[in-house]
Each structure stands twice: as C-alpha cells, then as structure tokens.
Scaffold this motif. Sequence first.
Motif, PDB file in Angstrom:
ATOM      1  N   ARG A   1       0.837  -1.212   0.000  1.00 40.65           N
ATOM      2  CA  ARG A   1       0.000   0.000   0.000  1.00 40.65           C
ATOM      3  C   ARG A   1       0.864   1.250   0.000  1.00 40.65           C
ATOM      4  O   ARG A   1       0.555   2.227  -0.689  1.00 40.65           O
ATOM      5  N   ALA A   2       1.956   1.245   0.771  1.00 37.92           N
ATOM      6  CA  ALA A   2       2.855   2.395   0.835  1.00 37.92           C
ATOM      7  C   ALA A   2       3.495   2.684  -0.527  1.00 37.92           C
ATOM      8  O   ALA A   2       3.873   3.822  -0.805  1.00 37.92           O
ATOM      9  N   GLU A   3       3.584   1.665  -1.377  1.00 35.05           N
ATOM     10  CA  GLU A   3       4.133   1.826  -2.723  1.00 35.05           C
ATOM     11  C   GLU A   3       3.046   2.122  -3.747  1.00 35.05           C
ATOM     12  O   GLU A   3       3.321   2.187  -4.944  1.00 35.05           O
ATOM     13  N   GLY A   4       1.804   2.278  -3.283  1.00 33.92           N
ATOM     14  CA  GLY A   4       0.706   2.614  -4.185  1.00 33.92           C
ATOM     15  C   GLY A   4      -0.017   1.435  -4.797  1.00 33.92           C
ATOM     16  O   GLY A   4      -0.847   1.608  -5.698  1.00 33.92           O
ATOM     17  N   VAL A   5       0.264   0.230  -4.325  1.00 32.43           N
ATOM     18  CA  VAL A   5      -0.403  -0.959  -4.847  1.00 32.43           C
ATOM     19  C   VAL A   5      -1.804  -1.024  -4.245  1.00 32.43           C
ATOM     20  O   VAL A   5      -1.978  -0.911  -3.033  1.00 32.43           O
ATOM     21  N   LEU A   6      -2.791  -1.202  -5.115  1.00 31.62           N
ATOM     22  CA  LEU A   6      -4.186  -1.247  -4.697  1.00 31.62           C
ATOM     23  C   LEU A   6      -4.666  -2.684  -4.583  1.00 31.62           C
ATOM     24  O   LEU A   6      -4.251  -3.559  -5.344  1.00 31.62           O
ATOM     25  N   PHE A   7      -5.572  -2.914  -3.642  1.00 31.32           N
ATOM     26  CA  PHE A   7      -6.162  -4.222  -3.423  1.00 31.32           C
ATOM     27  C   PHE A   7      -7.650  -4.145  -3.701  1.00 31.32           C
ATOM     28  O   PHE A   7      -8.295  -3.146  -3.413  1.00 31.32           O
ATOM     29  N   MET A   8      -8.185  -5.225  -4.236  1.00 33.64           N
ATOM     30  CA  MET A   8      -9.624  -5.354  -4.412  1.00 33.64           C
ATOM     31  C   MET A   8      -9.973  -6.790  -4.057  1.00 33.64           C
ATOM     32  O   MET A   8      -9.392  -7.730  -4.618  1.00 33.64           O
ATOM     33  N   ASN A   9     -10.874  -6.952  -3.103  1.00 32.53           N
ATOM     34  CA  ASN A   9     -11.226  -8.291  -2.618  1.00 32.53           C
ATOM     35  C   ASN A   9      -9.985  -9.060  -2.168  1.00 32.53           C
ATOM     36  O   ASN A   9      -9.823 -10.235  -2.461  1.00 32.53           O
ATOM     37  N   ASN A  10      -9.103  -8.359  -1.477  1.00 32.12           N
ATOM     38  CA  ASN A  10      -7.876  -8.928  -0.919  1.00 32.12           C
ATOM     39  C   ASN A  10      -6.924  -9.494  -1.969  1.00 32.12           C
ATOM     40  O   ASN A  10      -6.154 -10.402  -1.703  1.00 32.12           O
ATOM     41  N   ARG A  11      -7.000  -8.954  -3.182  1.00 31.19           N
ATOM     42  CA  ARG A  11      -6.093  -9.343  -4.265  1.00 31.19           C
ATOM     43  C   ARG A  11      -5.489  -8.096  -4.894  1.00 31.19           C
ATOM     44  O   ARG A  11      -6.116  -7.048  -4.938  1.00 31.19           O
ATOM     45  N   VAL A  12      -4.295  -8.263  -5.431  1.00 31.90           N
ATOM     46  CA  VAL A  12      -3.632  -7.205  -6.172  1.00 31.90           C
ATOM     47  C   VAL A  12      -4.099  -7.282  -7.616  1.00 31.90           C
ATOM     48  O   VAL A  12      -4.209  -8.365  -8.188  1.00 31.90           O
ATOM     49  N   ASP A  13      -4.376  -6.135  -8.207  1.00 29.19           N
ATOM     50  CA  ASP A  13      -4.737  -6.084  -9.623  1.00 29.19           C
ATOM     51  C   ASP A  13      -3.452  -6.266 -10.439  1.00 29.19           C
ATOM     52  O   ASP A  13      -2.678  -5.326 -10.614  1.00 29.19           O
ATOM     53  N   ILE A  14      -3.241  -7.480 -10.911  1.00 27.54           N
ATOM     54  CA  ILE A  14      -2.000  -7.795 -11.631  1.00 27.54           C
ATOM     55  C   ILE A  14      -1.916  -7.038 -12.954  1.00 27.54           C
ATOM     56  O   ILE A  14      -0.829  -6.669 -13.384  1.00 27.54           O
ATOM     57  N   ARG A  15      -3.045  -6.785 -13.588  1.00 28.57           N
ATOM     58  CA  ARG A  15      -2.991  -6.026 -14.845  1.00 28.57           C
ATOM     59  C   ARG A  15      -2.423  -4.634 -14.609  1.00 28.57           C
ATOM     60  O   ARG A  15      -1.717  -4.089 -15.448  1.00 28.57           O
ATOM     61  N   ARG A  16      -2.740  -4.068 -13.470  1.00 32.04           N
ATOM     62  CA  ARG A  16      -2.289  -2.713 -13.152  1.00 32.04           C
ATOM     63  C   ARG A  16      -0.898  -2.695 -12.522  1.00 32.04           C
ATOM     64  O   ARG A  16      -0.085  -1.830 -12.819  1.00 32.04           O
ATOM     65  N   HIS A  17      -0.637  -3.637 -11.623  1.00 38.43           N
ATOM     66  CA  HIS A  17       0.596  -3.602 -10.833  1.00 38.43           C
ATOM     67  C   HIS A  17       1.598  -4.695 -11.178  1.00 38.43           C
ATOM     68  O   HIS A  17       2.696  -4.702 -10.629  1.00 38.43           O
ATOM     69  N   GLY A  18       1.218  -5.621 -12.063  1.00 38.77           N
ATOM     70  CA  GLY A  18       2.151  -6.679 -12.436  1.00 38.77           C
ATOM     71  C   GLY A  18       3.320  -6.116 -13.225  1.00 38.77           C
ATOM     72  O   GLY A  18       3.195  -5.110 -13.917  1.00 38.77           O
ATOM     73  N   TRP A  19       4.467  -6.748 -13.099  1.00 34.90           N
ATOM     74  CA  TRP A  19       5.679  -6.267 -13.757  1.00 34.90           C
ATOM     75  C   TRP A  19       6.364  -7.383 -14.519  1.00 34.90           C
ATOM     76  O   TRP A  19       6.414  -8.531 -14.058  1.00 34.90           O
ATOM     77  N   ARG A  20       6.854  -7.034 -15.667  1.00 35.58           N
ATOM     78  CA  ARG A  20       7.692  -7.927 -16.470  1.00 35.58           C
ATOM     79  C   ARG A  20       8.969  -7.153 -16.799  1.00 35.58           C
ATOM     80  O   ARG A  20       8.899  -5.964 -17.098  1.00 35.58           O
ATOM     81  N   PRO A  21      10.122  -7.799 -16.785  1.00 38.17           N
ATOM     82  CA  PRO A  21      11.389  -7.087 -17.025  1.00 38.17           C
ATOM     83  C   PRO A  21      11.430  -6.294 -18.319  1.00 38.17           C
ATOM     84  O   PRO A  21      12.024  -5.231 -18.359  1.00 38.17           O
ATOM     85  N   MET A  22      10.770  -6.749 -19.344  1.00 32.84           N
ATOM     86  CA  MET A  22      10.827  -6.058 -20.636  1.00 32.84           C
ATOM     87  C   MET A  22       9.649  -5.105 -20.830  1.00 32.84           C
ATOM     88  O   MET A  22       9.468  -4.551 -21.888  1.00 32.84           O
ATOM     89  N   ASP A  23       8.851  -4.895 -19.784  1.00 35.21           N
ATOM     90  CA  ASP A  23       7.682  -4.033 -19.868  1.00 35.21           C
ATOM     91  C   ASP A  23       8.130  -2.583 -20.022  1.00 35.21           C
ATOM     92  O   ASP A  23       8.743  -2.024 -19.122  1.00 35.21           O
ATOM     93  N   PRO A  24       7.857  -1.926 -21.167  1.00 36.26           N
ATOM     94  CA  PRO A  24       8.332  -0.562 -21.376  1.00 36.26           C
ATOM     95  C   PRO A  24       7.690   0.462 -20.442  1.00 36.26           C
ATOM     96  O   PRO A  24       8.233   1.534 -20.242  1.00 36.26           O
ATOM     97  N   SER A  25       6.551   0.120 -19.817  1.00 34.29           N
ATOM     98  CA  SER A  25       5.919   1.073 -18.902  1.00 34.29           C
ATOM     99  C   SER A  25       6.566   1.057 -17.532  1.00 34.29           C
ATOM    100  O   SER A  25       6.225   1.845 -16.672  1.00 34.29           O
ATOM    101  N   GLY A  26       7.518   0.103 -17.328  1.00 36.16           N
ATOM    102  CA  GLY A  26       8.270   0.078 -16.080  1.00 36.16           C
ATOM    103  C   GLY A  26       7.583  -0.639 -15.010  1.00 36.16           C
ATOM    104  O   GLY A  26       7.814  -0.631 -13.882  1.00 36.16           O
TER     105      GLY A  26
END
Length: 126
Positions: A101-126
């Motif tokens: 939460r301190a890093e801005g990660v949002l939860f919905m129904n006690n889950r992280v929205d992976i589409r929004r917060h998921g990361w891949r090393p080659m992801d240009p959006s960082g």
Amino acid sequence: MPDEFSNQLQQFGDNGPVDAASERRMALYLALGQVPPGKVVTYGQLADMAGLGRAARWVGRTLSQLPDGSQLPWHRVIGAGGRISLAAGTPGGEEQRARLRAEGVLFMNNRVDIRRHGWRPMDPSG
C-alpha cells in the motif's frame, strides 16, 4: 542493483567457493532486486526471471527464510491470481500489505490487480 541489496549478495562471493544452492539464491535475489516499487511479480514469474524454471514453491520457501532486516523487496512477490500468500491478520501478512500500500499498490477483494501492478522485465511502462 541498488546498494541496499548488496548485504544479501555479499554472503555468496567472498566466503570461498559458491555451491549450486548459493547460486540459485543469488539468481533469485538478483531477479527480486529488479522488481520496482509499486509493481509485483508472482512466485512463478520470479522463478522464471531467475532462470529457475518451475520453482515457485522453492522461491516462496527461500523468501520465507530471509534474515530479519533484509532489504530485499520480498513483499513484491505474490501468489498466482494476485493473492497475498501470507494470511490477513498475521504479522507478516499485515507487513506485506502495508508495504505494498505504501508503494501505491491497490487491493480489491484482498487481491492485487495484476494487470495494473504486475511487472515484467521487458515491460516498457516500467
């Protein structure tokens, strides 16, 4: 790799020969250190990033054994489907949720929205 992670990595290089288990942990720690604040990866993704194949359970077990005060961002690793593996109401589970939460990660129904917060090393959006 940020300096704050160097203490976890130093234990591998200067103390004699590095065995296979140490090499696996080093690969895991190096991959984990790349996950930026506000982003998450699953245990399986982290294993893959570290070149460890299908070692999601090993990743979880290894992260659960980090020494107190570790600066590695263990809290950025979640279960498949966005689940926090540590139970709500437990000290570890509450710490992980608070750090995310301190890093801005949002939860919905006690889950992280992976589409929004998921990361891949080659992801240009960082």
